[in-house]
Design a protein around this motif. Structure first.
Motif, PDB file in Angstrom:
ATOM      1  N   ALA A  47      74.612  54.561  37.344  1.00  8.71           N
ATOM      2  CA  ALA A  47      75.603  53.464  37.035  1.00  8.71           C
ATOM      3  C   ALA A  47      76.035  53.105  37.624  1.00  8.71           C
ATOM      4  CB  ALA A  47      76.366  53.913  35.857  1.00  8.71           C
ATOM      5  N   GLY A  48      76.554  53.126  38.943  1.00  9.94           N
ATOM      6  CA  GLY A  48      76.921  51.970  39.689  1.00  9.94           C
ATOM      7  C   GLY A  48      76.194  51.702  40.758  1.00  9.94           C
ATOM      8  N   ALA A  49      75.114  52.075  40.475  1.00 12.97           N
ATOM      9  CA  ALA A  49      73.613  50.935  41.122  1.00 12.97           C
ATOM     10  C   ALA A  49      73.194  49.700  40.216  1.00 12.97           C
ATOM     11  CB  ALA A  49      72.121  52.274  41.994  1.00 12.97           C
ATOM     12  N   VAL A  50      73.036  50.651  38.779  1.00 15.52           N
ATOM     13  CA  VAL A  50      72.574  49.536  38.040  1.00 15.52           C
ATOM     14  C   VAL A  50      73.605  48.190  38.287  1.00 15.52           C
ATOM     15  CG1 VAL A  50      71.940  49.077  35.709  1.00 15.52           C
ATOM     16  CG2 VAL A  50      70.817  50.499  36.737  1.00 15.52           C
ATOM     17  N   LEU A  51      74.594  48.982  38.445  1.00 17.09           N
ATOM     18  CA  LEU A  51      76.160  47.116  38.074  1.00 17.09           C
ATOM     19  C   LEU A  51      76.146  46.892  39.300  1.00 17.09           C
ATOM     20  CD1 LEU A  51      78.251  46.146  37.234  1.00 17.09           C
ATOM     21  CD2 LEU A  51      80.148  47.820  38.082  1.00 17.09           C
ATOM     22  N   ALA A  52      75.588  47.334  40.553  1.00 19.71           N
ATOM     23  CA  ALA A  52      75.743  46.149  41.654  1.00 19.71           C
ATOM     24  C   ALA A  52      74.561  45.384  41.493  1.00 19.71           C
ATOM     25  CB  ALA A  52      75.901  47.902  43.341  1.00 19.71           C
ATOM     26  N   ALA A  53      73.266  45.967  40.713  1.00 15.11           N
ATOM     27  CA  ALA A  53      71.585  45.429  41.416  1.00 15.11           C
ATOM     28  C   ALA A  53      71.717  44.095  40.073  1.00 15.11           C
ATOM     29  CB  ALA A  53      70.621  46.502  41.022  1.00 15.11           C
ATOM     30  N   CYS A  54      72.476  44.518  39.650  1.00 10.09           N
ATOM     31  CA  CYS A  54      72.905  43.472  37.639  1.00 10.09           C
ATOM     32  C   CYS A  54      73.503  42.121  38.513  1.00 10.09           C
ATOM     33  CB  CYS A  54      73.175  44.406  36.698  1.00 10.09           C
ATOM     34  SG  CYS A  54      72.451  45.083  35.759  1.00 10.09           S
ATOM     35  N   VAL A  55      74.946  42.216  38.949  1.00  9.20           N
ATOM     36  CA  VAL A  55      76.094  41.590  39.989  1.00  9.20           C
ATOM     37  C   VAL A  55      74.651  40.959  41.021  1.00  9.20           C
ATOM     38  CG1 VAL A  55      77.584  41.406  40.982  1.00  9.20           C
ATOM     39  CG2 VAL A  55      77.727  42.763  39.520  1.00  9.20           C
ATOM     40  N   VAL A  56      74.490  41.839  42.024  1.00  9.18           N
ATOM     41  CA  VAL A  56      74.226  40.875  43.189  1.00  9.18           C
ATOM     42  C   VAL A  56      72.521  40.453  42.515  1.00  9.18           C
ATOM     43  CG1 VAL A  56      72.115  40.916  44.878  1.00  9.18           C
ATOM     44  CG2 VAL A  56      73.770  42.373  44.669  1.00  9.18           C
ATOM     45  N   ALA A  57      72.141  40.123  41.786  1.00  6.23           N
ATOM     46  CA  ALA A  57      70.702  39.972  41.017  1.00  6.23           C
ATOM     47  C   ALA A  57      71.221  38.010  40.315  1.00  6.23           C
ATOM     48  CB  ALA A  57      70.052  40.164  39.999  1.00  6.23           C
ATOM     49  N   CYS A  58      72.326  38.061  38.995  1.00  7.54           N
ATOM     50  CA  CYS A  58      73.055  37.134  38.663  1.00  7.54           C
ATOM     51  C   CYS A  58      73.654  36.192  39.646  1.00  7.54           C
ATOM     52  CB  CYS A  58      73.895  37.976  37.689  1.00  7.54           C
ATOM     53  SG  CYS A  58      73.070  38.677  36.476  1.00  7.54           S
ATOM     54  N   VAL A  95      80.973  35.287  35.006  1.00 10.94           N
ATOM     55  CA  VAL A  95      79.656  35.592  34.080  1.00 10.94           C
ATOM     56  C   VAL A  95      78.898  36.564  34.195  1.00 10.94           C
ATOM     57  CG1 VAL A  95      77.195  34.624  33.112  1.00 10.94           C
ATOM     58  CG2 VAL A  95      80.171  33.213  33.054  1.00 10.94           C
ATOM     59  N   ALA A  96      78.832  36.394  35.957  1.00 17.57           N
ATOM     60  CA  ALA A  96      77.297  38.062  36.545  1.00 17.57           C
ATOM     61  C   ALA A  96      78.271  39.431  36.477  1.00 17.57           C
ATOM     62  CB  ALA A  96      77.675  37.509  38.019  1.00 17.57           C
ATOM     63  N   TRP A  97      79.176  39.337  36.210  1.00 15.70           N
ATOM     64  CA  TRP A  97      80.316  40.498  36.138  1.00 15.70           C
ATOM     65  C   TRP A  97      79.761  41.197  34.310  1.00 15.70           C
ATOM     66  CZ3 TRP A  97      82.097  44.649  39.406  1.00 15.70           C
ATOM     67  CH2 TRP A  97      82.115  44.009  40.749  1.00 15.70           C
ATOM     68  N   CYS A  98      80.144  39.961  33.676  1.00 12.47           N
ATOM     69  CA  CYS A  98      80.413  40.411  32.693  1.00 12.47           C
ATOM     70  C   CYS A  98      79.041  40.852  31.593  1.00 12.47           C
ATOM     71  CB  CYS A  98      81.241  39.293  31.696  1.00 12.47           C
ATOM     72  SG  CYS A  98      82.494  38.473  31.441  1.00 12.47           S
ATOM     73  N   VAL A  99      78.089  39.850  32.138  1.00 12.24           N
ATOM     74  CA  VAL A  99      76.426  40.882  31.987  1.00 12.24           C
ATOM     75  C   VAL A  99      75.540  42.032  32.260  1.00 12.24           C
ATOM     76  CG1 VAL A  99      73.870  40.206  32.867  1.00 12.24           C
ATOM     77  CG2 VAL A  99      75.844  38.250  31.629  1.00 12.24           C
ATOM     78  N   ALA A 100      76.319  42.077  34.116  1.00 13.41           N
ATOM     79  CA  ALA A 100      76.625  43.200  34.328  1.00 13.41           C
ATOM     80  C   ALA A 100      76.474  44.577  33.341  1.00 13.41           C
ATOM     81  CB  ALA A 100      76.536  43.047  35.787  1.00 13.41           C
ATOM     82  N   ALA A 101      78.144  44.708  33.471  1.00  9.75           N
ATOM     83  CA  ALA A 101      78.848  45.272  32.536  1.00  9.75           C
ATOM     84  C   ALA A 101      78.431  45.769  30.991  1.00  9.75           C
ATOM     85  CB  ALA A 101      80.627  44.814  32.291  1.00  9.75           C
ATOM     86  N   ALA A 102      77.748  44.577  30.598  1.00 15.59           N
ATOM     87  CA  ALA A 102      77.260  44.865  29.436  1.00 15.59           C
ATOM     88  C   ALA A 102      75.723  45.653  29.334  1.00 15.59           C
ATOM     89  CB  ALA A 102      77.408  43.385  29.023  1.00 15.59           C
ATOM     90  N   ALA A 151      89.921  45.945  33.658  1.00 14.97           N
ATOM     91  CA  ALA A 151      90.459  45.843  35.073  1.00 14.97           C
ATOM     92  C   ALA A 151      89.766  45.980  35.557  1.00 14.97           C
ATOM     93  CB  ALA A 151      91.792  46.627  34.387  1.00 14.97           C
ATOM     94  N   THR A 152      89.057  46.144  35.720  1.00 16.17           N
ATOM     95  CA  THR A 152      87.894  46.839  37.307  1.00 16.17           C
ATOM     96  C   THR A 152      86.753  45.864  37.243  1.00 16.17           C
ATOM     97  OG1 THR A 152      87.616  49.489  35.925  1.00 16.17           O
ATOM     98  CG2 THR A 152      85.478  48.424  37.731  1.00 16.17           C
ATOM     99  N   LEU A 153      86.668  45.729  36.220  1.00 19.97           N
ATOM    100  CA  LEU A 153      85.559  43.913  36.016  1.00 19.97           C
ATOM    101  C   LEU A 153      86.498  42.975  36.854  1.00 19.97           C
ATOM    102  CD1 LEU A 153      83.840  43.935  32.558  1.00 19.97           C
ATOM    103  CD2 LEU A 153      83.095  44.495  34.892  1.00 19.97           C
ATOM    104  N   ALA A 154      87.350  42.732  36.433  1.00 23.15           N
ATOM    105  CA  ALA A 154      88.498  41.620  36.473  1.00 23.15           C
ATOM    106  C   ALA A 154      88.843  41.778  37.708  1.00 23.15           C
ATOM    107  CB  ALA A 154      89.720  41.127  35.997  1.00 23.15           C
ATOM    108  N   GLU A 155      89.006  42.961  38.671  1.00 17.66           N
ATOM    109  CA  GLU A 155      89.076  43.471  39.892  1.00 17.66           C
ATOM    110  C   GLU A 155      87.737  42.797  41.167  1.00 17.66           C
ATOM    111  OE1 GLU A 155      90.086  46.771  42.905  1.00 17.66           O
ATOM    112  OE2 GLU A 155      90.296  47.321  40.648  1.00 17.66           O
ATOM    113  N   GLY A 156      86.591  43.343  40.452  1.00 20.47           N
ATOM    114  CA  GLY A 156      85.563  43.294  40.800  1.00 20.47           C
ATOM    115  C   GLY A 156      85.286  41.692  41.128  1.00 20.47           C
TER     116      GLY A 156
END
Length: 527
Positions: free
Chosen positions: A94-105, A137-144, A159-164
């Motif tokens: 899950a963390g790897a997917v989140l990282a890839a989504c954030v970087v791409a977005c 927007v990128a963090w919200c899309v990655a979390a979704a 809180a995790t999304l806001a911190e990131g």
């Protein structure tokens, strides 16, 4: 599509045909790699021309954007490390997917908004709102995306999304500030050569400002003013005191670009973009395509009128109070489109070669058995940037000699063509070996059809804009071909279609042209 041999048709079509010109012809608008050899003399500067291979290579927009991309990636890396340390949910897959989504977005959103365009006035504060919005927007899309893939196991706490997002924005802003500080220092010592295009006092004022303020990173090497007439040299301001040549002809502009290694063209006012400045409409109607085809960046100084350039404005800046907009060409952008286009070529051409291998073998056997040895026809053609390559086709007619092959325009209806040759040409199956040219990188699936050097030289001299069609990879099919412009049809119309295709290029347009080409094969009309 293409032909094997050719008398020269007039650019307007078969009704006005002219004979081939004897002797060697120099291309009027030479390719970038050899432009220094043919550039016209007459620029009011001294010194020999330096071939591009011996000059320091110009920094492309992609290279100038790399430090900003690296700054954003650093912010993303620190933010993801902080989030992973404090939340067990984003560890593992899950963390790897989140990282890839954030970087791409983040990278895609920032690139689309022009946040990787090097600013004229580097400042983190100016772009902070735009950066913050896209990070959120990128963090919200990655979390979704993680929650959709992993259900409750991949859900991130607010809180995790806001911190990131906050950590990434802070680190990326700090890194960007360091990049901007270094850019300001480098601008004073390594300013990029620039050509100022415009008429009257405002163009000269802009040139003077660039001389007086080296922190902008642009060093004017000349002023292109078609209305200047009797004033070949201009003083670029009392403080700057630099004598700048005033260029009054497109040939001089082209020579200045080659000789001085111009990286940016600064158009001052709407008249400079449209090319209708000066008395009686005198101007540089073809200057905007010329500077773009030469690889120069295009910027606009003025309060309005950039819409006439059919371009998309990137981030707005200012040049000592003058509105300053970097214009992005609406179509082919080599640093953005080349890889996507190449990926499409390989994805389609490789399977097509495998699927059509029985048909290719059948055509080769038919040509060998009925027309004798020499199954493939090889001919020198002009590709992107004027580079020569060997085009492959199934042989449908054996020319008398190399001269006929290079200078005869069309062989349709030639009595020497065999039955199998006629079938291959009418069905366009003679073009199938060019899929190998596509895999080799000589050609693309879609693009302007390549011509022989003899005709490129002639048409470049007689048709405005013809040479500009070589700024993109040549293709097996193109926009002109799907509109019926094949064989003995208007070269002027083909050139217009080709340049329109390049100026409005998109990957979807390539797909549409390929589909229309496949449909047209049901109603073959020959080449």
């Amino acid at each position: 599509m293409s032909t094997e041999s050719t008398s020269v048709p007039s650019p307007s079509g078969p009704a006005h045909r002219a004979g081939a010109t004897a002797g060697r012809v120099t291309i009027a608008s030479p390719p970038r790699d050899h432009a220094w050899e043919h550039a016209p003399r007459g620029l009011g500067t001294s010194g020999p021309l330096v071939p591009p291979s011996r000059r320091r290579p110009a920094r492309t927009p992609a290279r100038r954007a790399l430090p900003l991309v690296a700054a954003d990636l650093a912010g993303e890396a620190v933010a993801l490390a902080a989030v992973r340390a404090g939340d067990d949910v984003v560890r593992g897959v899950a963390g790897a997917v989140l990282a890839a989504c954030v970087v791409a977005c983040v990278t895609a959103l920032n690139a689309y908004a022009g946040l990787y365009d090097p600013p004229l006035n580097p400042s983190v504060l100016d772009r902070l709102p735009a950066l913050a919005a896209r990070v959120c927007v990128a963090w919200c899309v990655a979390a979704a995306g993680c929650q959709a893939l992993f259900s409750a196991a991949g859900a991130c706490a607010p809180a995790t999304l806001a911190e990131g997002a906050c950590v990434q924005l802070a680190v990326a802003s700090a890194c960007r500030a360091a990049v901007h500080a270094r850019a300001r220092a480098a601008a004073r010592t390594g300013a990029r050569p620039a050509l100022v295009v415009g008429t009257g006092a405002r163009a000269r004022a802009v040139a003077a400002l660039l001389v007086q303020h080296p922190e902008y990173g642009l060093r004017p090497v000349g002023i292109a003013d078609a209305a200047a007439g009797e004033h070949p040299v201009d003083r670029a301001g009392a403080d700057g005191g630099a004598a700048l040549p005033v260029l009054t002809a497109p040939e001089d502009v082209h020579r200045a670009i080659v000789q001085s290694g111009v990286e940016e063209a600064v158009f001052v006012g709407a008249d400079a973009l449209t090319g209708h400045a000066g008395p009686a409409g005198a101007g540089f109607e073809g200057l905007l395509p010329l500077v773009r085809a030469s690889g120069c960046g295009v910027v606009f100084v003025g309060d309005g009128g950039w819409e006439t350039a059919a371009a998309r404005p990137r981030m707005t800046d200012h040049l000592w109070g003058f509105a300053f907009r970097r214009l992005d060409a609406p179509g082919w952008r080599p640093w953005r489109g080349r890889r996507a286009k190449r990926l499409l070529d390989i994805t389609v051409a490789a399977p097509a070669l495998l699927a059509l291998s029985p048909l290719l073998l059948g055509c080769a056997l038919a040509v060998r058995l009925l027309d004798g040895p020499g199954v493939l026809f090889r001919q020198e053609r002009v590709g992107q940037d004027g580079r020569l390559f060997t085009l492959l086709k199934f042989r449908t007619l054996r020319p008398l000699d190399d001269h006929e092959s290079a200078t005869r325009w069309n062989i349709a209806g030639d009595h020497r063509m065999s039955t199998v040759g006629g079938i291959l040409r009418k069905t366009s199956m003679d073009e199938l070996p060019q899929l190998w040219n596509v895999l080799r990188g000589d050609m693309s699936l879609v693009g302007p059809r390549p011509q022989r050097p003899h005709f490129v030289a002639n048409f470049s001299k007689t048709l405005p804009g013809y040479a500009a069609r070589h700024r993109m990879p040549v293709g097996i099919t193109g926009l002109a071909q799907v509109h019926g412009l094949r064989g003995d049809t208007s070269i002027e119309d083909r050139s217009r279609f080709d340049n329109h295709y390049i100026d409005h290029w998109s990957l979807w347009q390539d797909v549409c042209i390929l589909v229309r080409t496949a449909v047209s094969l049901v109603r073959p009309a020959g080449s």
